[in-house]
Enzyme design. Structure first.
Site, PDB file in Angstrom:
ATOM      1  N   TRP A   1      -4.884   9.417 -10.618  1.00  0.00           N
ATOM      2  CA  TRP A   1      -5.355   9.337  -9.230  1.00  0.00           C
ATOM      3  C   TRP A   1      -4.432   8.519  -8.351  1.00  0.00           C
ATOM      4  O   TRP A   1      -4.153   8.899  -7.205  1.00  0.00           O
ATOM      5  CB  TRP A   1      -6.805   8.841  -9.191  1.00  0.00           C
ATOM      6  CG  TRP A   1      -7.695   9.945  -9.664  1.00  0.00           C
ATOM      7  CD1 TRP A   1      -8.262  10.075 -10.895  1.00  0.00           C
ATOM      8  CD2 TRP A   1      -8.024  11.143  -8.945  1.00  0.00           C
ATOM      9  NE1 TRP A   1      -8.942  11.267 -10.982  1.00  0.00           N
ATOM     10  CE2 TRP A   1      -8.815  11.940  -9.792  1.00  0.00           C
ATOM     11  CE3 TRP A   1      -7.734  11.614  -7.664  1.00  0.00           C
ATOM     12  CZ2 TRP A   1      -9.311  13.185  -9.400  1.00  0.00           C
ATOM     13  CZ3 TRP A   1      -8.229  12.853  -7.261  1.00  0.00           C
ATOM     14  CH2 TRP A   1      -9.010  13.617  -8.131  1.00  0.00           C
TER      15      TRP A   1
ATOM     16  N   ASP B   1      -8.450   2.475  -3.982  1.00  0.00           N
ATOM     17  CA  ASP B   1      -9.314   3.611  -4.305  1.00  0.00           C
ATOM     18  C   ASP B   1     -10.261   3.145  -5.404  1.00  0.00           C
ATOM     19  O   ASP B   1      -9.841   2.947  -6.542  1.00  0.00           O
ATOM     20  CB  ASP B   1      -8.454   4.785  -4.770  1.00  0.00           C
ATOM     21  CG  ASP B   1      -9.294   5.997  -5.186  1.00  0.00           C
ATOM     22  OD1 ASP B   1     -10.541   5.906  -5.186  1.00  0.00           O
ATOM     23  OD2 ASP B   1      -8.688   7.036  -5.511  1.00  0.00           O
TER      24      ASP B   1
ATOM     25  N   LYS C   1     -19.830   9.394  -7.856  1.00  0.00           N
ATOM     26  CA  LYS C   1     -19.911   8.703  -9.130  1.00  0.00           C
ATOM     27  C   LYS C   1     -21.089   7.708  -9.077  1.00  0.00           C
ATOM     28  O   LYS C   1     -22.149   8.005  -9.612  1.00  0.00           O
ATOM     29  CB  LYS C   1     -18.595   7.991  -9.460  1.00  0.00           C
ATOM     30  CG  LYS C   1     -17.481   8.951  -9.916  1.00  0.00           C
ATOM     31  CD  LYS C   1     -16.692   9.553  -8.804  1.00  0.00           C
ATOM     32  CE  LYS C   1     -15.316  10.082  -9.202  1.00  0.00           C
ATOM     33  NZ  LYS C   1     -15.251  11.261 -10.025  1.00  0.00           N
TER      34      LYS C   1
END
Lengths: 366, 366
Positions: free
Chosen positions: A100, A177, A201
């Site tokens: 990511w 992030d 999430k």
């Protein structure tokens, strides 16, 4: 019957939250409509949005000089939006610790010339196979950077940062992030210039993106930034420059209330730590399984593991699925298995998985 | 008890759709999870997404050389995204017929220099107070424009285009914001280069944006376009370059199935025409009320009207609300009242509103 759902995201939600959404779906609080059928500017949804922001501020102790935004587009749009708003013709540092942060780096690198700025790689653990984050002495940080970008929990590689002090010491705003571990533990928001997280999430359903940003950083977006992507404009409009994703914000607010009822982020951290310790202990104890992430960097949220005998993969997935332990297949980029054990995964789910790991190993180890 | 909800959006949804969502919310099709708790790349959601696209293609007879995308950010992000993908250093024409096309024009005008292109005003009815769209002889169309932008139904001003032949004759690709009337009637998709629509009127909950675009137009986005905003990249990834808004797409698919069960867009158009005719007939017949839009341009979806005696506004809103006719207050930009009568507004709701208009006028007209 509800199963134990180890999906990395969109992920399992607290059952009481789903039950409340179900009850209210046709008639929210007696108004004769669903909350998703009314104007975002009307009193019903506005109150929910305000409550969601207030709860998130309380849960994470977010200081007043930080804006809290509910946006669209996911973390991937943030990769561009962060650069559009914060690069300001300067240079930004990126630290790569998994899939990511690498995506974030590549997107910023691609866009920087158009934005009149540049992007540097300030550290990477790709050579290690992303089994840890860089140590302080491996970082090449620019003290004049516009910001330094990190992904504090790598959902695919299972690497989590718990200590950013060395980076914070430079004084450069940290952009993080936190998609896959926001709200899983207390954080010191003051250590960050900007925090972003896709909701799917620990926050709620897919479709809303949380941004927490220090207001002094957002007053000078790049001139070509679309209106709805300007943090300052969204802040001035309570994230309602245009119609927001009302369902996702409504459910996020219920998840925040559920988290409060669990005792908040400090209490959930205790549970999350215990869940992760149980699972890693089983993986480490049983020779059939392997997690290669160095112990201090192991994610409490996303636990990737491999079967040393990969010919057993299909059987493992088939049997775990039959046992009600769902979606354990690892990301295609790394293969193997992955158990995502977010806030809403009950400890009983982890216990059931640990029991299965033992049972499967006993039956399939020579 | 469900009320009649005249909200302009997010708007009323078909009750059978909400009932199905409610039934399935904790356990979708026996999988033991909600559909909003599973991976967008897994078999469950993928099948729903594919079904949604297939149904939309069927409902609107969308040719195979058009991509059908489910995106985020609403129509307002499309104002920027259209320019980023289609301007290509050229010039684009904008026709302004109300608040929404004006917003689209201003956003494109603001961004064009950064994108290395330009934007022209090719026609406007602002002087009329937006009571119609321009006639063909009032348009100043550039035959070499990259595209010409129209908003085919102005949600705030209640102006709807039913005939774009004069514009289509130039051969320039038409880009149409159809947010508030997509799926309310048949359209000839071939007449358009690109159609976009925020979902929260006739499609589903807020949070997903429909884009229908001719594939030959999208191969050369501006170099600084964020990845998730590149139509071609989203098309190559079935709109799943990153996590899509799964709930909104799931509900949209159920709305499409509901619309099929009503007989499709031709059948719903008959109902929509009848609903609109009844409502405008009452407004025109009763001296207390007024709609200033010229008859051929009156929207079938959004019916703004004023009370000639504005001192009665509060009483009108109070009494209509008490009668279960909700959210009739007009947009603050134009004042007065507005009844949005999308596909999911039952004809009984319009009948009840018409009866109320007569009753209120009888009681309050000298």
């Amino acid at each position: 019957m509800r199963v134990f759902n180890f999906s990395a995201g969109p992920a399992t939600l607290p059952q009481p939250v789903l039950e409340q959404v179900q009850r209210e779906l046709l008639d929210w609080h007696g108004i004769g409509s669903s909350l998703i059928e009314v104007s975002h500017r009307g009193p019903h949804f506005s109150a929910v949005r305000d409550e969601a922001e207030a709860r998130l501020r309380q849960l994470l102790a977010i200081p007043d000089d930080y804006a809290v935004l509910f946006l669209q587009g996911g973390a991937t749009l943030q990769f561009a939006q962060v650069a559009m708003n914060l690069l300001r013709g300067g240079s930004a540092d990126y630290i790569v610790t998994g899939a990511w942060s690498q995506k974030a780096y590549r997107e910023a690198l691609r866009l920087a010339p158009a934005l009149g700025g540049k992007v540097r790689l300030a550290g990477s653990t790709e050579e290690s196979g992303f089994t840890r984050a860089p140590r302080a002495d491996e970082l090449d940080l620019d003290p004049n950077a516009s910001y330094v970008h990190v992904c504090t929990n790598e959902t695919i590689h299972g690497v989590e940062w718990l200590d950013l002090d060395a980076i914070a010491a430079t004084g450069v705003p940290i952009v993080a992030d936190m998609s896959s571990h926001l709200l899983s533990r207390p954080i010191d928001v003051r250590q960050f210039g900007l925090i972003y997280a896709g909701a799917q999430k620990n926050v709620g359903p897919a479709g809303v993106t949380i941004v927490i940003v220090r207001r002094d950083l957002i007053n000078d977006p790049w001139v070509g930034t679309p209106s709805v992507m300007q943090y300052a404009a969204q802040d001035a409009n309570q994230s309602m420059l245009n119609t927001p994703p009302t369902f996702a914000i409504y459910v996020a607010n219920l998840v925040f209330a559920w988290l409060e009822a669990q005792g908040g982020v400090a209490a959930i951290e205790t549970v999350n730590r215990r869940k992760a310790e149980k699972l890693y202990a089983a993986i480490d104890a049983l020779p059939l399984y392997e997690n290669r992430v160095e112990v201090p960097w192991r994610s409490r949220m996303n636990v990737p593991f491999r079967l040393r005998d990969e010919s057993l993969n299909e059987r493992f997935l088939h049997e775990s699925d039959a046992a009600g332990l769902k979606y354990l297949k690892g990301h295609k980029m790394v293969g193997g298995m992955r158990a995502s054990i977010y806030n809403a995964m009950p400890e009983e789910g982890v216990d059931a998985l640990v029991a299965f790991l033992h049972d499967f190993a006993a039956r399939h180890t020579a």
